[in-house]
Design a protein around this motif. Structure first.
Motif, PDB file in Angstrom:
ATOM      1  N   SER A  47      -5.286   5.706  -4.014  1.00 30.66           N
ATOM      2  CA  SER A  47      -4.576   4.601  -3.384  1.00 30.66           C
ATOM      3  C   SER A  47      -5.001   4.567  -1.925  1.00 30.66           C
ATOM      4  O   SER A  47      -5.580   5.522  -1.405  1.00 30.66           O
TER       5      SER A  47
ATOM      6  N   GLN B 247       4.568   8.244  -1.067  1.00 28.48           N
ATOM      7  CA  GLN B 247       4.946   7.099  -1.892  1.00 28.48           C
ATOM      8  C   GLN B 247       4.139   7.065  -3.188  1.00 28.48           C
ATOM      9  O   GLN B 247       4.663   6.692  -4.243  1.00 28.48           O
TER      10      GLN B 247
ATOM     11  N   THR C 114      -6.028  13.466   1.406  1.00 29.69           N
ATOM     12  CA  THR C 114      -6.132  12.232   2.176  1.00 29.69           C
ATOM     13  C   THR C 114      -7.389  12.232   3.016  1.00 29.69           C
ATOM     14  O   THR C 114      -7.747  13.252   3.612  1.00 29.69           O
TER      15      THR C 114
ATOM     16  N   TYR D   9      -3.915  -1.619  -5.434  1.00 27.65           N
ATOM     17  CA  TYR D   9      -3.300  -0.641  -4.537  1.00 27.65           C
ATOM     18  C   TYR D   9      -3.348   0.774  -5.103  1.00 27.65           C
ATOM     19  O   TYR D   9      -3.296   1.743  -4.358  1.00 27.65           O
TER      20      TYR D   9
ATOM     21  N   LYS E 270      -3.573   0.513   7.634  1.00 29.14           N
ATOM     22  CA  LYS E 270      -3.036   0.810   8.960  1.00 29.14           C
ATOM     23  C   LYS E 270      -2.935  -0.498   9.737  1.00 29.14           C
ATOM     24  O   LYS E 270      -3.901  -0.947  10.340  1.00 29.14           O
TER      25      LYS E 270
ATOM     26  N   THR F 273       0.843  -1.188   0.000  1.00 29.16           N
ATOM     27  CA  THR F 273       0.000   0.000   0.000  1.00 29.16           C
ATOM     28  C   THR F 273       0.878   1.238   0.000  1.00 29.16           C
ATOM     29  O   THR F 273       2.051   1.177   0.371  1.00 29.16           O
ATOM     30  N   PHE F 274       0.316   2.350  -0.423  1.00 25.30           N
ATOM     31  CA  PHE F 274       1.101   3.564  -0.624  1.00 25.30           C
ATOM     32  C   PHE F 274       0.655   4.676   0.309  1.00 25.30           C
ATOM     33  O   PHE F 274      -0.540   4.937   0.432  1.00 25.30           O
ATOM     34  N   SER F 275       1.618   5.346   0.921  1.00 26.91           N
ATOM     35  CA  SER F 275       1.322   6.592   1.614  1.00 26.91           C
ATOM     36  C   SER F 275       1.198   7.675   0.543  1.00 26.91           C
ATOM     37  O   SER F 275       1.470   7.431  -0.636  1.00 26.91           O
TER      38      SER F 275
ATOM     39  N   GLU G  37      -3.784   3.255   2.095  1.00 28.83           N
ATOM     40  CA  GLU G  37      -2.691   2.833   2.966  1.00 28.83           C
ATOM     41  C   GLU G  37      -3.315   2.050   4.111  1.00 28.83           C
ATOM     42  O   GLU G  37      -4.190   2.544   4.806  1.00 28.83           O
TER      43      GLU G  37
END
Length: 182
Positions: free
Chosen positions: A171, A85, A109, A145, A175, A80-82, A173
């Motif tokens: 995308s 990223q 986000t 992703y 947790k 997964t991407f931040s 992310e």
């Protein structure tokens, strides 16, 4: 006793009025009591239905655990991407696929308990259709992703042989710390 002596000392008309007022007050109180009982009964039925719903949900906890385990197996948290990223990956994909003129917006986000969802607008200017297809196929290699949520295509105003495109990419992310809190 005293109340009876006072009542007997009254005239017939006064006795009638006292009895009438007493009966009216008793009826008002009785109607209020009946309304209260109705409301409490209604609330009790709602509470019982809610409790049954909660119990049914809790009875499904084993199924939910199985679904969660299945979802965890199908998802690799390291892929997964931040938001940073995601921007870096899109930049490298564009450079690897020789996209000449592109612009990446600042990611936005949205946070939830289990995921952070990142969205980015990726604009390509003055590109040929082959470049856009190559870039799109490169992005699709990172599915699920990175996903395409919106796509806009228009002919360039300077030269209609070239295209301007806007990709809106999403995308998420995962947790892991939220998943492991049990």
């Amino acid at each position: 006793m005293l109340a009876r002596q006072i009542f007997n000392a009254l005239t017939l008309r006064e006795r009638f009025l006292v009895a009438l007022i007493t009966w009216v007050l008793l009826m008002v109180w009785l109607l209020g009591f009946i309304d209260t009982v109705k409301m409490r009964y209604h609330d009790l039925r709602l509470d019982l239905a809610l409790r049954d719903s909660y119990e049914a949900t809790l009875a499904q906890s084993a199924d939910a655990e199985l679904l969660l385990d299945s979802a965890r197996q199908g998802l690799d948290g390291s892929k997964t991407f931040s938001s940073a990223q995601l921007v870096g990956k899109l930049d490298s994909l564009a450079r690897e696929n020789k996209v000449s003129s592109f612009d990446i917006s600042t990611p936005s986000t949205q946070e939830t308990q289990l995921f952070s969802f990142h969205s980015v607008r990726f604009s390509i200017k003055q590109a040929q259709i082959a470049d856009l297809i190559r870039f799109d196929l490169a992005v699709k290699q990172f599915s699920p992703y990175i996903a395409l949520s919106d796509f806009q295509l228009s002919a360039s105003k300077r030269d209609p042989r070239y295209l301007d495109a806007v990709f809106e990419l999403l995308s998420f992310e995962l947790k892991e710390d939220a998943l492991n809190d049990e």
